[in-house]
Motif scaffolding. Structure first.
Motif, PDB file in Angstrom:
ATOM      1  N   UNK A 166      -0.989  -2.143 -24.686  1.00  0.00           N
ATOM      2  CA  UNK A 166       0.260  -2.906 -24.538  1.00  0.00           C
ATOM      3  C   UNK A 166       1.231  -2.226 -23.571  1.00  0.00           C
ATOM      4  N   UNK A 167       1.029  -0.938 -23.335  1.00  0.00           N
ATOM      5  CA  UNK A 167       1.967  -0.221 -22.456  1.00  0.00           C
ATOM      6  C   UNK A 167       1.280   0.482 -21.283  1.00  0.00           C
ATOM      7  N   UNK A 168       0.031   0.161 -21.028  1.00  0.00           N
ATOM      8  CA  UNK A 168      -0.639   0.696 -19.833  1.00  0.00           C
ATOM      9  C   UNK A 168      -1.520  -0.394 -19.222  1.00  0.00           C
ATOM     10  N   UNK A 169      -1.676  -0.314 -17.912  1.00  0.00           N
ATOM     11  CA  UNK A 169      -2.511  -1.322 -17.252  1.00  0.00           C
ATOM     12  C   UNK A 169      -3.100  -0.734 -15.975  1.00  0.00           C
ATOM     13  N   UNK A 170      -4.091  -1.411 -15.463  1.00  0.00           N
ATOM     14  CA  UNK A 170      -4.686  -1.044 -14.178  1.00  0.00           C
ATOM     15  C   UNK A 170      -4.486  -2.260 -13.270  1.00  0.00           C
ATOM     16  N   UNK A 171      -3.899  -2.012 -12.129  1.00  0.00           N
ATOM     17  CA  UNK A 171      -3.532  -3.103 -11.229  1.00  0.00           C
ATOM     18  C   UNK A 171      -4.510  -3.129 -10.062  1.00  0.00           C
ATOM     19  N   UNK A 172      -5.050  -4.309  -9.793  1.00  0.00           N
ATOM     20  CA  UNK A 172      -6.049  -4.496  -8.745  1.00  0.00           C
ATOM     21  C   UNK A 172      -5.515  -5.501  -7.721  1.00  0.00           C
ATOM     22  N   UNK A 173      -4.725  -5.048  -6.747  1.00  0.00           N
ATOM     23  CA  UNK A 173      -4.258  -6.005  -5.726  1.00  0.00           C
ATOM     24  C   UNK A 173      -5.423  -6.435  -4.832  1.00  0.00           C
ATOM     25  N   UNK A 174      -5.340  -7.653  -4.353  1.00  0.00           N
ATOM     26  CA  UNK A 174      -6.385  -8.192  -3.459  1.00  0.00           C
ATOM     27  C   UNK A 174      -5.716  -9.182  -2.511  1.00  0.00           C
ATOM     28  N   UNK A 175      -6.169  -9.229  -1.267  1.00  0.00           N
ATOM     29  CA  UNK A 175      -5.484 -10.087  -0.292  1.00  0.00           C
ATOM     30  C   UNK A 175      -6.498 -10.874   0.538  1.00  0.00           C
ATOM     31  N   UNK A 176      -6.056 -12.026   1.008  1.00  0.00           N
ATOM     32  CA  UNK A 176      -6.840 -12.834   1.949  1.00  0.00           C
ATOM     33  C   UNK A 176      -5.894 -13.189   3.087  1.00  0.00           C
ATOM     34  N   UNK A 177      -6.020 -12.457   4.197  1.00  0.00           N
ATOM     35  CA  UNK A 177      -5.008 -12.518   5.257  1.00  0.00           C
ATOM     36  C   UNK A 177      -5.595 -12.982   6.591  1.00  0.00           C
ATOM     37  N   UNK A 178      -4.752 -13.630   7.378  1.00  0.00           N
ATOM     38  CA  UNK A 178      -5.056 -13.832   8.793  1.00  0.00           C
ATOM     39  C   UNK A 178      -4.405 -12.681   9.543  1.00  0.00           C
ATOM     40  N   UNK A 179      -5.165 -11.724   9.960  1.00  0.00           N
ATOM     41  CA  UNK A 179      -4.629 -10.578  10.694  1.00  0.00           C
ATOM     42  C   UNK A 179      -5.773 -10.001  11.526  1.00  0.00           C
ATOM     43  N   UNK A 180      -5.701 -10.256  12.836  1.00  0.00           N
ATOM     44  CA  UNK A 180      -6.782  -9.795  13.706  1.00  0.00           C
ATOM     45  C   UNK A 180      -6.486  -8.436  14.331  1.00  0.00           C
ATOM     46  N   UNK A 181      -5.296  -7.923  14.076  1.00  0.00           N
ATOM     47  CA  UNK A 181      -4.869  -6.712  14.771  1.00  0.00           C
ATOM     48  C   UNK A 181      -5.014  -5.443  13.935  1.00  0.00           C
ATOM     49  N   UNK A 182      -4.640  -5.546  12.651  1.00  0.00           N
ATOM     50  CA  UNK A 182      -4.614  -4.333  11.830  1.00  0.00           C
ATOM     51  C   UNK A 182      -6.023  -3.938  11.414  1.00  0.00           C
ATOM     52  N   UNK A 183      -6.208  -2.640  11.248  1.00  0.00           N
ATOM     53  CA  UNK A 183      -7.478  -2.196  10.683  1.00  0.00           C
ATOM     54  C   UNK A 183      -7.439  -2.415   9.175  1.00  0.00           C
ATOM     55  N   UNK A 184      -8.612  -2.418   8.552  1.00  0.00           N
ATOM     56  CA  UNK A 184      -8.676  -2.583   7.106  1.00  0.00           C
ATOM     57  C   UNK A 184      -7.882  -1.475   6.409  1.00  0.00           C
ATOM     58  N   UNK A 185      -8.018  -0.263   6.912  1.00  0.00           N
ATOM     59  CA  UNK A 185      -7.292   0.870   6.314  1.00  0.00           C
ATOM     60  C   UNK A 185      -5.785   0.655   6.401  1.00  0.00           C
ATOM     61  N   UNK A 186      -5.328   0.142   7.551  1.00  0.00           N
ATOM     62  CA  UNK A 186      -3.885  -0.084   7.697  1.00  0.00           C
ATOM     63  C   UNK A 186      -3.390  -1.137   6.698  1.00  0.00           C
TER      64      UNK A 186
ATOM     65  N   UNK B 285       1.151 -14.308  12.227  1.00  0.00           N
ATOM     66  CA  UNK B 285       0.382 -14.658  13.434  1.00  0.00           C
ATOM     67  C   UNK B 285      -0.164 -16.086  13.422  1.00  0.00           C
ATOM     68  N   UNK B 286      -0.045 -16.819  12.305  1.00  0.00           N
ATOM     69  CA  UNK B 286      -0.631 -18.158  12.254  1.00  0.00           C
ATOM     70  C   UNK B 286       0.299 -19.119  11.510  1.00  0.00           C
ATOM     71  N   UNK B 287       1.309 -19.641  12.217  1.00  0.00           N
ATOM     72  CA  UNK B 287       2.257 -20.557  11.569  1.00  0.00           C
ATOM     73  C   UNK B 287       1.520 -21.748  10.953  1.00  0.00           C
ATOM     74  N   UNK B 288       1.960 -22.183   9.808  1.00  0.00           N
ATOM     75  CA  UNK B 288       1.320 -23.309   9.134  1.00  0.00           C
ATOM     76  C   UNK B 288       0.326 -22.873   8.086  1.00  0.00           C
TER      77      UNK B 288
END
Lengths: 279, 75
Positions: free
Chosen positions: A198-218, A181-184
């Motif tokens: 060494x063989x297990x981990x906990x992954x914490x994804x995090x995002x910083x998005x320009x998105x005025x349409x989707x809900x946080x849950x989506x 939604x925001x070219x550039x």
């Protein structure tokens, strides 16, 4: 003085998810406890010893060693108008280095995230550029282009998406991608990995998005869907540890970023979760 | 297609047998040229995609070796 994996910062909790009751977890194989003090500030201890703490990108970060500086920066995260998305955490039975390497693997999109992040016959990975930036000691890939049927929750139809990848720490990666939604501008999608063992981990994804349409849950559900598709692959990879000697693997030109990441780990001796000699 | 790979880095250790084994695994032919502990030359013969694969594999190499750079030249 050489920096070891212990000297890096790692995410250990969502700041917003902390309660009075402590969270007992692991970091690089050692037991740690994450809790709130009487004033509501996060504290992390290992065998009763207080560890350094920083709160950044919505997460609590700590280290077992002596860090050279603060948690790395993501300047885009401070841009007005972005929505900061705390996705939560997923425990994965795989090497923490494998989790990062999978995130850096461009070629798997059409086969694992079919009709979302990739689709056949658009499987070719065009040439891209990779470098280890010595001034910041980070791995970077730029000019990565890939056709995606639905690049983001906000995308309408297929587009050729441009990416940049950045590895600012041994178990952290930041992906910058075309912002529909925001070219550039670039959407920022991160993978912060807490190395448990060494063989297990906990992954914490995090995002910083320009998105005025989707809900946080989506937005959270979209990213969780993507990562759950990855998890089944990650938990079945052999060898379980990330090989720093290719062994039976035959990396190709498309794997340049993975090779650069492994070389960077090898150069620094960041081997928690790595297999040093080919089986 | 044949190319000359000029490899530089810290090359003492198990690099030669490793290159030999990796070349056979990939299916390219390798002739070893002049070499020292910090540089060596290879002539590598095979399809272009496999020459790329050989470069990628060598960039990582065995754990006791550090490859700093690989320069490729047509022969």
């Amino acid at each position: 003085m050489s920096v070891t994996m212990q000297d890096h910062w790692y995410p250990v909790a969502l700041a917003s998810g902390l309660r009075r009751s402590a969270r007992d977890t692991l970091l690089l194989g050692r037991a740690i406890r994450v809790a709130l003090d009487d004033g509501g500030a996060p504290v992390v201890t290992a065998e009763g010893r207080a560890l350094p703490v920083q709160v950044k990108f919505g997460h609590v970060w700590t280290t077992l060693g002596v860090p050279a500086g603060d948690v790395f920066d993501i300047p885009e995260a401070d841009q007005p108008g972005r929505r900061l998305v705390e996705v939560g955490s997923v425990k994965v039975r795989c090497s923490p280095l494998r989790a990062v390497e999978n995130f850096l693997d461009i070629a798997h999109f059409p086969f694992v995230h079919t009709d979302v992040l990739g689709s056949e016959p658009h499987t070719e990975v065009e040439r891209y550029e990779v470098e280890i930036r010595d001034d910041v000691d980070e791995v970077w890939a730029t000019k990565v282009k890939f056709f995606q049927p639905q690049a983001a929750r906000s995308a309408q139809g297929g587009i050729t998406t441009e990416y940049m990848y950045r590895v600012p720490g041994p178990t952290c990666s930041v992906l910058y991608k075309t912002c529909p939604p925001r070219p550039g501008e670039w959407d920022v999608i991160t993978l912060f990995v807490q190395p448990l063992t060494e063989t297990t981990c906990e992954v914490w994804p995090w995002m910083a998005l320009f998105d005025d349409d989707s809900t946080m849950t989506e937005m959270i559900h979209f990213q969780q869907l993507i990562f759950l598709q990855d998890r089944s692959i990650l938990e079945n990879q052999l060898p379980a540890l990330l090989p720093l000697d290719p062994g039976r693997e035959i990396p190709t030109r498309a794997d340049m970023l993975s090779i650069a990441y492994r070389r960077w780990l090898k150069r620094h001796g960041y081997t928690f979760g790595a297999q040093l000699v080919a089986a | 297609m044949t190319e000359r790979f000029i490899i530089s880095g810290r090359l003492d250790g198990s690099l030669l047998p490793w290159i030999d084994g990796h070349a056979r695994r990939i299916g390219v032919a390798v002739d070893f040229g002049p070499r020292s502990d910090s540089a060596m030359e290879l002539r590598v013969d095979g399809p272009p995609a496999l020459l790329d694969a050989m470069e990628m594999g060598c960039l990582l190499g065995p754990i006791d070796v550090w490859i700093e750079d690989i320069r490729r030249e047509p022969v």
